[in-house]
Design a protein around this motif. Structure first.
Motif, PDB file in Angstrom:
ATOM      1  N   GLU A 166       0.826  -1.208   0.000  1.00 52.43           N
ATOM      2  CA  GLU A 166       0.000   0.000   0.000  1.00 52.43           C
ATOM      3  C   GLU A 166       0.860   1.258   0.000  1.00 52.43           C
ATOM      4  OE1 GLU A 166      -2.673  -0.283   3.279  1.00 52.43           O
ATOM      5  OE2 GLU A 166      -3.872  -1.884   2.387  1.00 52.43           O
ATOM      6  N   LEU A 167       1.965   1.206   0.732  1.00 55.69           N
ATOM      7  CA  LEU A 167       2.876   2.340   0.738  1.00 55.69           C
ATOM      8  C   LEU A 167       3.460   2.572  -0.656  1.00 55.69           C
ATOM      9  CD1 LEU A 167       4.659   1.628   4.128  1.00 55.69           C
ATOM     10  CD2 LEU A 167       3.313   3.677   3.618  1.00 55.69           C
ATOM     11  N   ARG A 168       3.788   1.461  -1.332  1.00 53.50           N
ATOM     12  CA  ARG A 168       4.330   1.578  -2.692  1.00 53.50           C
ATOM     13  C   ARG A 168       3.313   2.197  -3.633  1.00 53.50           C
ATOM     14  NH1 ARG A 168       6.179   3.055  -6.442  1.00 53.50           N
ATOM     15  NH2 ARG A 168       7.588   2.131  -7.987  1.00 53.50           N
ATOM     16  N   THR A 176       6.987  11.134  -5.323  1.00 54.66           N
ATOM     17  CA  THR A 176       8.063  11.052  -4.332  1.00 54.66           C
ATOM     18  C   THR A 176       7.456  11.321  -2.958  1.00 54.66           C
ATOM     19  OG1 THR A 176       9.702  11.870  -5.913  1.00 54.66           O
ATOM     20  CG2 THR A 176      10.304  11.966  -3.592  1.00 54.66           C
ATOM     21  N   ALA A 177       7.902  10.544  -1.944  1.00 52.97           N
ATOM     22  CA  ALA A 177       7.346  10.688  -0.601  1.00 52.97           C
ATOM     23  C   ALA A 177       8.455  10.741   0.438  1.00 52.97           C
ATOM     24  CB  ALA A 177       6.402   9.531  -0.284  1.00 52.97           C
ATOM     25  N   VAL A 178       8.176  11.470   1.510  1.00 55.02           N
ATOM     26  CA  VAL A 178       9.015  11.439   2.706  1.00 55.02           C
ATOM     27  C   VAL A 178       8.368  10.458   3.671  1.00 55.02           C
ATOM     28  CG1 VAL A 178       9.922  12.763   4.646  1.00 55.02           C
ATOM     29  CG2 VAL A 178       9.755  13.821   2.379  1.00 55.02           C
ATOM     30  N   TRP A 191      13.168   8.787   5.431  1.00 51.80           N
ATOM     31  CA  TRP A 191      13.560   8.277   4.125  1.00 51.80           C
ATOM     32  C   TRP A 191      12.922   9.138   3.037  1.00 51.80           C
ATOM     33  CZ3 TRP A 191      15.861   3.125   4.175  1.00 51.80           C
ATOM     34  CH2 TRP A 191      15.867   2.525   5.433  1.00 51.80           C
ATOM     35  N   LEU A 192      13.648   9.348   1.957  1.00 52.97           N
ATOM     36  CA  LEU A 192      13.103   9.981   0.759  1.00 52.97           C
ATOM     37  C   LEU A 192      12.938   8.883  -0.284  1.00 52.97           C
ATOM     38  CD1 LEU A 192      12.284  12.701  -0.535  1.00 52.97           C
ATOM     39  CD2 LEU A 192      14.622  12.821  -1.456  1.00 52.97           C
ATOM     40  N   VAL A 193      11.684   8.587  -0.632  1.00 52.14           N
ATOM     41  CA  VAL A 193      11.383   7.434  -1.482  1.00 52.14           C
ATOM     42  C   VAL A 193      10.817   7.925  -2.818  1.00 52.14           C
ATOM     43  CG1 VAL A 193      10.128   5.260  -1.680  1.00 52.14           C
ATOM     44  CG2 VAL A 193      10.909   6.049   0.574  1.00 52.14           C
ATOM     45  N   LEU A 202      13.192   0.154   0.155  1.00 49.91           N
ATOM     46  CA  LEU A 202      13.202   1.208   1.159  1.00 49.91           C
ATOM     47  C   LEU A 202      11.966   1.155   2.052  1.00 49.91           C
ATOM     48  CD1 LEU A 202      14.539   4.242  -0.916  1.00 49.91           C
ATOM     49  CD2 LEU A 202      15.758   2.957   0.836  1.00 49.91           C
ATOM     50  N   LEU A 203      10.816   0.897   1.441  1.00 48.84           N
ATOM     51  CA  LEU A 203       9.577   0.854   2.215  1.00 48.84           C
ATOM     52  C   LEU A 203       9.530  -0.369   3.121  1.00 48.84           C
ATOM     53  CD1 LEU A 203       7.169   2.058  -0.591  1.00 48.84           C
ATOM     54  CD2 LEU A 203       7.838   3.343   1.452  1.00 48.84           C
ATOM     55  N   GLU A 204      10.069  -1.472   2.666  1.00 49.83           N
ATOM     56  CA  GLU A 204      10.144  -2.655   3.525  1.00 49.83           C
ATOM     57  C   GLU A 204      11.059  -2.397   4.716  1.00 49.83           C
ATOM     58  OE1 GLU A 204      11.381  -5.778   0.937  1.00 49.83           O
ATOM     59  OE2 GLU A 204       9.343  -6.230   0.238  1.00 49.83           O
ATOM     60  N   SER A 205      12.162  -1.711   4.482  1.00 49.51           N
ATOM     61  CA  SER A 205      13.071  -1.384   5.574  1.00 49.51           C
ATOM     62  C   SER A 205      12.430  -0.386   6.538  1.00 49.51           C
ATOM     63  CB  SER A 205      14.375  -0.804   5.022  1.00 49.51           C
ATOM     64  OG  SER A 205      15.086  -1.760   4.277  1.00 49.51           O
TER      65      SER A 205
END
Length: 329
Positions: A166-168, A176-178, A191-193, A202-205
């Motif tokens: 869901e985040l992805r 782009t998301a913080v 994180w800057l994704v 990155l989102l999993e981490s």
């Protein structure tokens, strides 16, 4: 320094803080508030949360009375010039906390078990008639990372959750998301994704494999022009400063210039002010980028000491003076 005594009546202000040796005297906002308190002529007492206890229904503290050493304005920098050890301990005593004029709750987040247990003890101090800044009930009621979500019309697009899928999808939607922990502070684990092949990892981490909720907010390019910190006292603006990301870091750095609140800022404060006052959140720091509310800092709001050093303002003195106007009536 005198040896510890027990007393039921002392005068001054108690700061419930993290260990003094860990507070940076040149930049820490709690230290700035202590200096302002001392300059007003009040005694400064300090204790840690583990030094609070309830004895026969009264909150007592194993506290230390300190005197802050002289400081110097830096001139063009956000750090005061202070001694490596910026205080002297004058005495220690077991004190009745409610006998003081004011209590500051100034331990750093997260609002974990240690923090919550401290708020429950300080509830008893408020019931005994001594004001606690910020009000313990208010801190519990208004989570500083999530309070902004009560005003979605003021904020950038935001998603709170733990599911990496869901985040992805959210990142794909906004570009782009913080991403930051719900209980984070001081720019840690932020994180800057981007919407690219590295997003999933990155989102999993960030979410610890989907086990920890995070806040994902649409990245606002307007941050290049600065993040505005609005300093609020009892729901009203008492100052503002501009902060910018470092050249090699997307996260926000120290204050760099004065800021003038604009129409968007005032609209945000008009919406938030009554809520903050209702919950006794006297000191608050609002982070605003491009007219959008990012975060509301209420657990241990900072930035005043740095701003006073950089700009020659007197935010700490203004805050302390006005707090005492509401106490010594």
């Amino acid at each position: 320094m005198t040896t510890a005594t027990t007393t039921d009546s002392v005068r001054g202000v108690l700061f419930v803080t993290d260990p003094l040796a860990g507070l940076a005297g040149d930049i820490d906002a709690s230290v700035g508030l202590m200096w302002a308190t001392q300059e007003l002529g009040f005694e400064v007492w300090c204790c840690g949360p583990e030094e609070l206890a309830v004895v026969e229904g009264r909150v007592r503290a194993h506290a230390r009375r300190i005197r802050l050493r002289p400081r110097q304005a830096p001139g063009g920098d956000h750090r005061w010039i202070v001694d490596a050890t910026w205080w002297d301990e004058l005495e220690s005593a077991v004190i009745d906390v409610a006998s003081l004029e004011l209590v500051h709750l100034r331990i750093d987040p997260p609002v974990d078990a240690r923090y919550l247990h401290t708020t429950y003890l300080l509830d008893l101090v408020e019931r005994a008639g001594t004001r606690v800044i910020n009000r313990p009930e208010g801190i519990r009621a208004m989570h500083e990372k999530l309070v902004a979500l009560h005003f979605p019309e003021l904020c950038p697009s935001t998603h709170v959750g733990a599911d990496p899928t869901e985040l992805r999808e959210f990142v794909a939607r906004v570009g782009t998301a913080v991403v930051k922990p719900v209980d984070g502070f001081a720019g840690l684990d932020v994180w800057l994704v981007h919407d690219d092949q590295g997003a999933v990892a990155l989102l999993e981490s960030a979410s610890h494999g989907g086990q920890q909720q995070v806040i994902a907010q649409q990245y606002l390019p307007a941050v290049a022009h600065g993040n505005k910190r609005l300093f609020l006292l009892d729901g009203e603006i008492v100052g503002a400063v501009l902060r910018r990301p470092a050249v090699d870091d997307f996260r926000i750095g120290p204050p760099v210039a004065p800021a003038e609140p604009d129409e968007d800022d005032r609209a945000i404060v008009t919406a938030l002010g009554p809520v903050l006052r209702k919950h006794g959140l006297a000191i608050a720091g609002l982070d605003v980028i491009g007219g959008r509310l990012i975060e509301v800092n209420v657990t241990c709001p900072g930035g005043m000491h740095k701003t006073d050093a950089l700009l020659g303002t007197q935010l700490s003195q203004t805050i302390v003076s006005r707090l005492f106007e509401g106490v010594l009536v």
